[in-house]
Enzyme design. Structure first.
Site, PDB file in Angstrom:
ATOM      1  N   ARG A 112       0.871  -1.300   0.140  1.00  0.00           N
ATOM      2  CA  ARG A 112       0.060   0.028  -0.088  1.00  0.00           C
ATOM      3  C   ARG A 112       0.961   1.115   0.178  1.00  0.00           C
ATOM      4  O   ARG A 112       0.643   2.209  -0.699  1.00  0.00           O
ATOM      5  CB  ARG A 112      -0.879   0.038   1.073  1.00  0.00           C
ATOM      6  CG  ARG A 112      -1.842   1.076   1.370  1.00  0.00           C
ATOM      7  CD  ARG A 112      -2.900   1.298   2.406  1.00  0.00           C
ATOM      8  NE  ARG A 112      -3.823  -0.019   2.480  1.00  0.00           N
ATOM      9  CZ  ARG A 112      -4.788   0.028   2.024  1.00  0.00           C
ATOM     10  NH1 ARG A 112      -5.649   1.124   1.626  1.00  0.00           N
ATOM     11  NH2 ARG A 112      -5.787  -1.224   1.936  1.00  0.00           N
ATOM     12  N   TYR A 220       0.083 -13.397  -0.336  1.00  0.00           N
ATOM     13  CA  TYR A 220       0.616 -13.320  -1.670  1.00  0.00           C
ATOM     14  C   TYR A 220       1.794 -12.380  -1.517  1.00  0.00           C
ATOM     15  O   TYR A 220       2.062 -11.449  -0.593  1.00  0.00           O
ATOM     16  CB  TYR A 220      -0.430 -12.491  -2.381  1.00  0.00           C
ATOM     17  CG  TYR A 220      -1.126 -11.162  -2.035  1.00  0.00           C
ATOM     18  CD1 TYR A 220      -0.581  -9.912  -1.986  1.00  0.00           C
ATOM     19  CD2 TYR A 220      -2.305 -11.297  -1.198  1.00  0.00           C
ATOM     20  CE1 TYR A 220      -1.069  -8.870  -1.452  1.00  0.00           C
ATOM     21  CE2 TYR A 220      -3.049 -10.269  -0.707  1.00  0.00           C
ATOM     22  CZ  TYR A 220      -2.421  -8.983  -0.774  1.00  0.00           C
ATOM     23  OH  TYR A 220      -3.091  -7.840  -0.406  1.00  0.00           O
ATOM     24  N   ASP A 300     -13.816   4.656   1.543  1.00  0.00           N
ATOM     25  CA  ASP A 300     -14.516   4.231   2.684  1.00  0.00           C
ATOM     26  C   ASP A 300     -15.105   5.053   3.378  1.00  0.00           C
ATOM     27  O   ASP A 300     -15.989   4.964   4.300  1.00  0.00           O
ATOM     28  CB  ASP A 300     -13.157   3.935   3.658  1.00  0.00           C
ATOM     29  CG  ASP A 300     -12.571   2.506   3.175  1.00  0.00           C
ATOM     30  OD1 ASP A 300     -13.095   1.896   2.560  1.00  0.00           O
ATOM     31  OD2 ASP A 300     -11.520   2.219   3.627  1.00  0.00           O
TER      32      ASP A 300
END
Length: 402
Positions: A112, A220, A300
């Site tokens: 991120r 991942y 969000d």
């Protein structure tokens, strides 16, 4: 003083996360003058992985970020769903070159902070964007000319105000009051582990989903394959802290996934005490309205999504593209209508993603005999087939149309 009728529209974006920075770039590309207000002193987010599917890379590449993202991303070969204990493959959906050929854009795994860094660099290079870091918002006023009051007492006014300030959005609360969340009964672990510490653990170059009774585990690669990101979700109600930067105890993480497949156990055993984070998962109903006057919400702030479809950041990126398209060429007297169009285009899709993510929370955690039926359905292609195909094909850049 009223703005010059010939001057470009101005926007203030609250929040410099993935959604806010993408919105700033998209709005600037549409001709708006943009100020981004962020309470943190520097750009960046708590380190975690995220999946950026083709519906989102389409937007990011359109904004000129292809080379920067490609240099930092990991390209998974597939999504694989497996049994929590025995490890047999239940379903495999190809990604990699297949995704690029099928959808025209790649599927990325990213840290991120790397995505925020690429977005931030692009914003700093854009003369229409002014970043104001270390500025907390004290109040938001949506009636008349949209404005923010900063903690310093300074007032910022703009033609359009966009609240991209996340779960605890100041802008949303100013518009519609506090949003009451529901605890889902799920608690999530997350962490990042250097890949060299997991040699021999059979960490495949895929998005791996391990489904077990009352829990699931995802892992991942990110940062070009040098780090392994993991998220483990367990059903319990003894932890109600919603912040995803809250630390947990490594011993508790190992206990929650004891008895799981050796690959999962190797990952949790490699997690350091100072790199285990734990947060409670809360759900929120879709908002019936996102906008009031010339103030709107994004990401969000208006459609917080459980992480069971890996679409939270992607939905915010899509929002940014549609919002910019709705405001492109808009006159000041048309702003309210343009924002209504934006939310009308976006609310059905984001509400559907919220519902599907909520449903996956149940599906992933099924116990026998229901888990057997789930596995048979997934082997037949349900759940990871047509629904995901429609999700990834979505083109936010053309959603507004004529």
């Amino acid at each position: 003083m009223p703005p010059d009728a010939g001057a470009p529209l101005s926007a203030v974006v609250v929040g410099a996360g993935v959604g806010g920075l993408t919105a700033a770039l998209a709005l600037a590309k549409a001709g708006l003058s943009v100020t981004v207000v962020e309470q943190a002193q520097a750009l960046g987010e708590v380190g975690a992985g995220l999946q950026v599917s083709p519906n989102a890379t389409r937007v990011l590449f359109h904004l000129g970020l292809e080379s920067g993202l490609s240099a930092l991303a990991f390209r998974p070969e597939a999504v694989e769903a497996r049994d929590w204990q025995r490890g047999q493959e239940i379903r495999r959906a190809p990604l990699g070159d297949s995704a690029r050929e099928r959808y025209g854009f790649p599927y990325f795994h990213m840290h991120r902070a790397d995505l925020v860094s690429v977005l931030g660099q692009a914003c700093r290079a854009e003369p229409r964007i002014h970043l104001r870091l270390g500025e907390a918002v004290a109040a938001c006023e949506g009636d008349g000319t949209p404005s923010l009051v900063l903690a310093s007492g300074e007032r910022l006014e703009a033609d359009v105000l966009v609240g991209a300030d996340g779960l605890r959005s100041v802008v949303r609360e100013a518009l519609f009051g506090p949003a009451a969340p529901r605890f889902t009964g799920n608690v999530a672990w997350r962490g990042l582990i250097p890949a060299e510490r997991l040699e021999g653990a059979d960490i495949r170059p895929v998005a791996a989903l391990w489904m077990g009774p009352g829990a699931h585990f995802v892992h991942y690669y990110v940062r070009g394959g040098t780090l392994v990101n993991f998220v483990g979700v367990v059903e319990r109600d003894d932890w109600r802290e919603e912040s995803w930067s809250s630390r947990g105890r490594a011993a508790d993480l190992r206990r929650d996934f004891s008895g799981w497949h050796p690959t999962v156990r190797r990952i949790v055993e490699a997690a350091r005490e100072d790199a285990c984070f734990r947060w409670a998962l809360f759900d929120r109903d879709p908002l019936p309205k996102w906008s009031r006057g010339a103030v709107t919400l994004l990401g969000d702030a208006c459609h917080a999504t459980l992480p069971f479809m890996a679409q939270g950041a992607c939905m915010a990126i899509e929002d940014a593209a549609v919002l910019a398209a709705c405001l492109s060429g808009c006159r000041r007297g048309e702003l309210s209508a343009a924002l209504s169009r934006y939310e009308d285009l976006r609310r059905p899709r984001t509400a559907g993603i919220q519902a599907s993510s909520r449903r996956n929370a149940t599906i992933y955690h099924l116990r026998p005999p229901f888990s057997w039926a789930r596995n048979q359905a997934m082997k037949a292609g349900l759940g990871m087939g047509a629904a995901m195909d429609g999700l990834y094909r979505y083109d936010a850049l053309s959603a507004v149309g004529g």
